[in-house]
Design an enzyme around this catalytic site. Sequence first.
Site, mmCIF file in Angstrom:
data_model
loop_
_atom_site.group_PDB
_atom_site.id
_atom_site.type_symbol
_atom_site.label_atom_id
_atom_site.label_comp_id
_atom_site.label_asym_id
_atom_site.label_seq_id
_atom_site.Cartn_x
_atom_site.Cartn_y
_atom_site.Cartn_z
ATOM 1 N N LYS A 1 -24.201 16.065 8.121
ATOM 2 C CA LYS A 1 -23.331 15.608 9.213
ATOM 3 C C LYS A 1 -24.197 15.030 10.331
ATOM 4 O O LYS A 1 -25.255 15.587 10.645
ATOM 5 C CB LYS A 1 -22.501 16.796 9.735
ATOM 6 C CG LYS A 1 -21.469 16.415 10.791
ATOM 7 C CD LYS A 1 -20.601 17.614 11.215
ATOM 8 C CE LYS A 1 -19.528 17.207 12.227
ATOM 9 N NZ LYS A 1 -18.692 18.338 12.659
ATOM 10 N N SER B 1 -13.512 17.751 12.422
ATOM 11 C CA SER B 1 -14.340 16.612 12.760
ATOM 12 C C SER B 1 -15.334 16.229 11.672
ATOM 13 O O SER B 1 -15.869 15.129 11.698
ATOM 14 C CB SER B 1 -15.128 16.933 14.041
ATOM 15 O OG SER B 1 -16.050 17.993 13.797
ATOM 16 N N SER C 1 -13.368 22.568 11.927
ATOM 17 C CA SER C 1 -13.895 21.291 11.441
ATOM 18 C C SER C 1 -14.584 21.298 10.082
ATOM 19 O O SER C 1 -14.941 20.237 9.585
ATOM 20 C CB SER C 1 -14.861 20.703 12.454
ATOM 21 O OG SER C 1 -14.128 20.072 13.457
#
Length: 484
Positions: free
Chosen positions: A76, A151, A175
């Site tokens: 990420k 997210s 998330s």
Amino acid sequence: MHSKTLAELAAALKNGEFSSEELTKSFLQRIQQHDGDINSYITVDEEHALAQARAADEMIAAGKAGPLTGIPLAQKDIFCTNGIKTSCGSKMLDNFIAPYDATVIEKFNQAGVVMLGKTNMDEFAMGSSNETSYYGGVKNPWNVDTVPGGSSGGSAAAVAARLAPAATGTDTGGSIRQPAALCGVTGLKPSYGRVSRYGMIAFASSLDQAGTFTRSAEDAAMMLQVMAGFDEKDSTSIDHPVDDYVAGLKQDLKGLKIGLPKEYFGEGLQPGVADAVNQAIAEYKKLGAEVVEISLPNSHLSVPAYYVIAPAECSSNLSRFDGVRFGYRCDEPKDLEDLYKRSRGEGFGDEVKRRIMIGTYALSAGYYDAYYLKAQKIRRLISDDFKQAFEKVDVIMGPTTPEVAFKAGEKSGDPVSMYLSDIYTIATNLAGLPGMSVPCGFADNMPVGLQIIGNYFDEARLLNVAHQYQQVTDWHQQVPAAYK
Ligand code: GLN
């Protein structure tokens, strides 16, 4: 190659079926071929990946390989990576090249893992749909008109579309679990303090925790094994022994006590989601588990408490982006105040600004007691609910999300309805507990996630409970048609 699990890839690399370089090239090719459709990566550095792959091949040849050596993963874009752009999905950090690696990245490097690239995400990890990224929205590989969740939507979509064997994510209010559910992959958010936050760009420091997106619970165990552990560079990291997560995957579930919170099965839950979750519970009963109805009476307060605490912490954390030290700086500032105002005004997107304003308001002298202090008291009540529940049960189960993936644009104009996407995941973060989302069926042709919540540092049990279910079901093996 792209259909193998981490355990299968590790075996194939060891037996010389293919090299890490070949494997990495094949994923880079898939990214080139398919990522235009789903936008799951922000940065792909082919040269860097191939150099790491060649180094891994040497480690394997020298007999120095660990379980993940030579396996390419996606990270990420919230983890600082030395020499490679770390944007956090924001224009503010579009020009930011970190001079060091986050602890998680350093651990993967030491393990000989290859980094395919940095995945797309909601700006500063604020969102539930991946529509707030400066780099454009991510699309759900099961239906590109719908969102992947957020997210960490880029990581979830990349794993679902087989553009990475597995990926990292972070979970502040859901998330990891929410996008895992919406994209039909396995997501794990460990206990707060289990994985170091050093070098992970902070959103809400008392809630943020790094975890994994994988095809299976077994793969999650392999990844957590590398990521977990005390880190003196993170003052909130906890010095608690790391279990052998892979060896722990062999326990049968006879007598396992599963708590079903009645608050997670009430109003607002889409019937198709409820059906899939209930079928999963029935499967657990067949495996010998006992089901107990429990209550988490303060659940309805978790979203309001979170939306005071998380913005309060973010308003403080994001004050470091001032146009002076790093990140975006406006053109030709008139004076220092103009520099601050325009750099922040131009560098941050709308959702981030909304959170900073809410947080600043909640922390301001006149309102601190009414909002922030009250939210902290509610947080304690929520943790106490879980404490009492875990006196009676071993794990808690329910839906991960109230509904399957929604259409892009459907909630972006209505923050409150967007915030409610995390209604079942947020309490876990407020309490600091570990949680997983495991694929358990489909509703309206879109994946459904079963949420499994464990007690503090009980990741080994959580992973085993998920793994046993995956031995008797194949929801986690389903792949969207376009990416088989
Ligand atoms: N959707 C939640 C939010 O926007 C949670 C985000 C997260 O876990 N990073 O705050």
